[in-house]
Structure formats: structure tokens, C-alpha cells
Write a protein that holds these residues in place. Structure first.
Motif, mmCIF file in Angstrom:
data_model
loop_
_atom_site.group_PDB
_atom_site.id
_atom_site.type_symbol
_atom_site.label_atom_id
_atom_site.label_comp_id
_atom_site.label_asym_id
_atom_site.label_seq_id
_atom_site.Cartn_x
_atom_site.Cartn_y
_atom_site.Cartn_z
ATOM 1 N N THR A 204 0.830 -1.202 0.000
ATOM 2 C CA THR A 204 0.000 0.000 0.000
ATOM 3 C C THR A 204 0.866 1.254 0.000
ATOM 4 N N ARG A 205 1.915 1.247 0.811
ATOM 5 C CA ARG A 205 2.799 2.417 0.864
ATOM 6 C C ARG A 205 3.518 2.617 -0.468
ATOM 7 N N LEU A 206 4.016 1.542 -1.059
ATOM 8 C CA LEU A 206 4.724 1.649 -2.332
ATOM 9 C C LEU A 206 3.816 2.209 -3.414
ATOM 10 N N THR A 207 2.577 1.747 -3.454
ATOM 11 C CA THR A 207 1.628 2.221 -4.456
ATOM 12 C C THR A 207 1.310 3.698 -4.242
ATOM 13 N N THR A 208 1.124 4.078 -2.983
ATOM 14 C CA THR A 208 0.817 5.475 -2.661
ATOM 15 C C THR A 208 1.975 6.390 -3.038
ATOM 16 N N GLU A 209 3.187 6.010 -2.660
ATOM 17 C CA GLU A 209 4.362 6.830 -2.972
ATOM 18 C C GLU A 209 4.591 6.912 -4.475
ATOM 19 N N ARG A 210 4.315 5.821 -5.184
ATOM 20 C CA ARG A 210 4.480 5.830 -6.636
ATOM 21 C C ARG A 210 3.494 6.796 -7.296
ATOM 22 N N PHE A 211 2.274 6.808 -6.780
ATOM 23 C CA PHE A 211 1.259 7.720 -7.345
ATOM 24 C C PHE A 211 1.681 9.176 -7.170
ATOM 25 N N PHE A 212 2.071 9.539 -5.954
ATOM 26 C CA PHE A 212 2.415 10.941 -5.706
ATOM 27 C C PHE A 212 3.740 11.318 -6.361
ATOM 28 N N SER A 213 4.661 10.374 -6.442
ATOM 29 C CA SER A 213 5.917 10.648 -7.132
ATOM 30 C C SER A 213 5.656 10.976 -8.599
ATOM 31 N N GLY A 214 4.653 10.292 -9.172
ATOM 32 C CA GLY A 214 4.290 10.577 -10.559
ATOM 33 C C GLY A 214 3.732 11.976 -10.747
ATOM 34 N N HIS A 215 3.294 12.586 -9.667
ATOM 35 C CA HIS A 215 2.811 13.974 -9.715
ATOM 36 C C HIS A 215 3.853 14.950 -9.155
ATOM 37 N N GLY A 216 5.092 14.462 -8.986
ATOM 38 C CA GLY A 216 6.166 15.323 -8.508
ATOM 39 C C GLY A 216 6.062 15.680 -7.047
ATOM 40 N N ILE A 217 5.384 14.833 -6.259
ATOM 41 C CA ILE A 217 5.154 15.139 -4.852
ATOM 42 C C ILE A 217 5.853 14.120 -3.960
ATOM 43 N N THR A 218 6.581 14.605 -2.967
ATOM 44 C CA THR A 218 7.152 13.739 -1.931
ATOM 45 C C THR A 218 6.300 13.889 -0.687
ATOM 46 N N LEU A 219 5.737 12.785 -0.234
ATOM 47 C CA LEU A 219 4.811 12.841 0.884
ATOM 48 C C LEU A 219 5.505 13.262 2.180
ATOM 49 N N THR A 220 4.761 13.997 2.996
ATOM 50 C CA THR A 220 5.228 14.356 4.329
ATOM 51 C C THR A 220 4.823 13.243 5.283
ATOM 52 N N ASN A 221 5.809 12.519 5.792
ATOM 53 C CA ASN A 221 5.543 11.372 6.660
ATOM 54 C C ASN A 221 5.404 11.847 8.096
ATOM 55 N N ARG A 222 4.158 11.972 8.554
ATOM 56 C CA ARG A 222 3.901 12.433 9.919
ATOM 57 C C ARG A 222 4.141 11.299 10.918
ATOM 58 N N LEU A 223 3.772 10.074 10.491
ATOM 59 C CA LEU A 223 3.864 8.928 11.384
ATOM 60 C C LEU A 223 3.921 7.664 10.548
ATOM 61 N N GLU A 224 4.656 6.686 11.039
ATOM 62 C CA GLU A 224 4.788 5.399 10.359
ATOM 63 C C GLU A 224 4.193 4.324 11.264
ATOM 64 N N VAL A 225 3.197 3.605 10.769
ATOM 65 C CA VAL A 225 2.471 2.637 11.587
ATOM 66 C C VAL A 225 2.304 1.342 10.798
ATOM 67 N N SER A 226 2.505 0.190 11.474
ATOM 68 C CA SER A 226 2.417 -1.100 10.783
ATOM 69 C C SER A 226 1.055 -1.764 10.931
ATOM 70 N N SER A 227 0.135 -1.141 11.668
ATOM 71 C CA SER A 227 -1.184 -1.714 11.904
ATOM 72 C C SER A 227 -2.260 -0.859 11.256
ATOM 73 N N THR A 228 -3.127 -1.505 10.485
ATOM 74 C CA THR A 228 -4.232 -0.781 9.855
ATOM 75 C C THR A 228 -5.146 -0.157 10.900
ATOM 76 N N GLU A 229 -5.429 -0.893 11.967
ATOM 77 C CA GLU A 229 -6.291 -0.368 13.018
ATOM 78 C C GLU A 229 -5.686 0.883 13.645
ATOM 79 N N ALA A 230 -4.373 0.839 13.892
ATOM 80 C CA ALA A 230 -3.712 2.000 14.485
ATOM 81 C C ALA A 230 -3.729 3.187 13.529
#
Length: 303
Positions: A204-230
Motif C-alpha cells: 500500500t505504501r509503495l503504491t501510494t508513494e508511486r502515485f504521488f511521485s508521478g505527480h512530482g510530490i514527496t509525501l510528508t511522513n507524519r507517522l509510520e504505523v504497521s497496523s491498519t487499526e492504528a
């Protein structure tokens, strides 16, 4: 005495003696008393009409007749094993076991499919492991399970894979977000928004980053979480936006705990794959579940 009078029990005992080159060790392995074992080998030799062993010093060796019988024993054991597999295949859909490993994202859908399958085939024992992509790849490399269900088959491993359902990734935000309710939000408007992201390596992260990279955008990573619920709780608390599978946020969207943003290019369409090592011979039960899964209505809800 005709050779047909030799029994499978005698051949099994003889095979053990030949394998261990010792009457005592064979008796121990088969949990038989040495006299009982010796008697069975003697009776087999009488049936064959030739001595099967010769003793030189303290060691025993196969005679030529013994070598021929040992080869036959091996052939019989192999054929019996094939017969066992063939019989298991005939009854395996009703009797057998299947082990499945799935991504945490799929815990909202695949367990229900598995429950339906087991209800249809109550004789099958099923085990289900739920973990992140890295853990699934480790289990796949070790051939721990029968089947693996994930968002993308690993390119660096020799596997068989089939995609069977869409995985729609949607953008979610906390209630009251400034972009909530707006139509066709340009991706560039999200350039300064903080994001709550899955762990590195997540599909999911790779797909998201690829989409925004294609629009010239580097995402601002506020928090990194390994649980969908979290992630859902963090977004609901106002700490950022997130991209999640639509199957995981149905309840939160319905209850108003999260809102879905209408971003141009979304939802991002991925697929779910059922994977196993190349060349793996699936049991009848595992093969039946794979077929069941491929025909299951597992697609994400329309958005």
C-alpha cells in the motif's frame, strides 16, 4: 513356498534390517522384540528360498537375493506412498488440511471466505496466519504454508500466482477536514498534508508513494504505523491523511469516524493475489480452497 505368501509386514521388517544393517537397531526402530523380528526375517527367507543376509564377523550384509528383495521393498514403499496420495486426493476435499497466510489488510475478508469453505467441508482442518508482507515473504521462502494471499507477488522469488480480486485504495481523512466534501481534489493540493504511512516495504505504501511521485510530490511522513487499526485511529484523531484498502474502512466511513476524500486519480486500483512456491504440489484440500477463493466475491466495495 510361493513368493506371494510373503507379507507386507515381513517386507517392512526386512527393509528395516537392510536399512539399519542391524537386527537389534531394526527391532528397536520398529518396537519389536529381537526374537520376533528374527523369526519374521527367517520366514521371509524361507518363502524366497534363498538366504537374505550373510554375517561376516559382527556385521551383516545383504546377499544377492537380499539385494533384490530390498529393491523390491523400496519399489513397494514408493508405490504405497503414491497410493496414499491418490487416496488422499480422492477424499482430500472432505478430509485433509490447508494452511493459509494472509496480509493483515485481508483479515476483514479472507477469514469469512475460509469460514464458508470450512462450513461446506467440515472435515477439513484449516489454519490461518495473519501478518505483514515481510513476514509473509519469510514464510513463503520457508514453504511454511500451503497458500499465501497478498497484494503483489514477489518478483525476486520463483512462485506461482493468480490475481482474483480488485483492491481499491482510498484516501481517508479525519471528520471536518478542509478538503472533505470537495470534488476532484487535485493531487498537488495534498503536497503539504501530513500522512500516516504503513511500514517500508508495504504494498500500500509503495503504491501510494508511486502515485504521488508521478505527480512530482514527496509525501510528508507524519507517522509510520504497521497496523491498519492504528492508522485508522491515528487519522481519526487528526494526525494526518492515509491511504487504505476500502475494505478496511467500511465501518468507520459509515459511522462518520473517517471521511473519504475525492482525490483525482483515486481510488488506486491494485489486485489481490494467491501465491505459492513454483512447483509446489498442493493437497486436494488446499487446491479446493484456492479454487473457492478464486471464485469468491472478495472485491472491494464500489466507491
Amino acid at each position: 513356498m510361493p513368493l506371494r505368501h510373503a507379507t507386507l509386514h515381513q517386507l517392512r521388517i526386512f527393509s528395516a534390517v537392510a536399512r539399519h544393517s542391524s537386527f537389534a537397531r531394526a527391532a528397536e526402530a520398529l518396537h519389536l522384540s529381537p526374537p520376533t523380528l528374527s523369526l519374521q526375517v527367517k520366514q521371509l527367507a524361507e518363502t524366497v528360498g534363498e538366504p537374505l543376509f550373510e554375517q561376516i564377523g559382527k556385521k551383516i550384509f545383504l546377499t544377492r537375493a537380499g539385494q533384490a528383495v530390498a529393491q523390491t521393498c523400496q519399489d513397494i514403499e514408493q508405490r504405497m506412498e503414491r497410493l496414499s496420495q491418490e487416496l488422499a486426493a480422492l477424499h482430500g476435499i472432505e478430509k485433509g488440511s490447508v494452511s493459509i497466510a494472509i496480509l493483515t489488510t485481508l483479515k476483514y475478508t479472507v477469514p469469512k471466505v475460509l469460514a464458508e469453505f470450512c462450513a461446506e467441508h467440515p472435515g477439513i482442518e484449516a489454519t490461518l496466519f495473519v501478518g505483514n508482507r515481510e513476514t509473509l515473504l519469510q514464510r513463503l521462502a520457508a514453504n511454511t504454508d500451503d497458500l499465501y494471499v497478498m497484494g503483489q507477488a514477489p518478483a525476486h522469488m520463483d512462485v506461482m500466482s493468480e490475481h482474483f480480486a480488485e483492491n481499491r485504495l482510498v484516501m481517508v481523512a479525519p471528520p471536518g477536514h478542509s478538503l472533505a466534501g470537495q470534488r476532484e481534489v487535485p493531487a498537488q493540493w495534498l503536497a503539504q498534508e501530513p500522512f500516516v504511512l504503513r511500514e517500508p516495504g508495504s504494498g500500500t505504501r509503495l503504491t501510494t508513494e508511486r502515485f504521488f511521485s508521478g505527480h512530482g510530490i514527496t509525501l510528508t511522513n507524519r507517522l509510520e504505523v504497521s497496523s491498519t487499526e492504528a492508522i485508522k485511529q491515528t487519522v481519526a484523531g487528526g494526525l494526518g491523511l492515509a491511504v487504505l484498502s476500502s475494505t478496511t474502512v467500511v465501518s468507520e466511513l459509515a459511522l462518520g469516524e473517517l471521511v473519504q476524500l475525492d482525490v483525482q486519480g483515486f481510488p488506486l486500483i491494485r489486485h489481490w493475489y494467491v501465491v505459492c512456491p513454483a512447483g509446489k504440489r498442493l493437497s486436494a484440500a488446499a487446491s479446493a480452497f484456492k479454487t473457492w477463493l478464486l471464485h469468491a466475491k472478495l472485491g472491494s466495495p464500489a466507491v
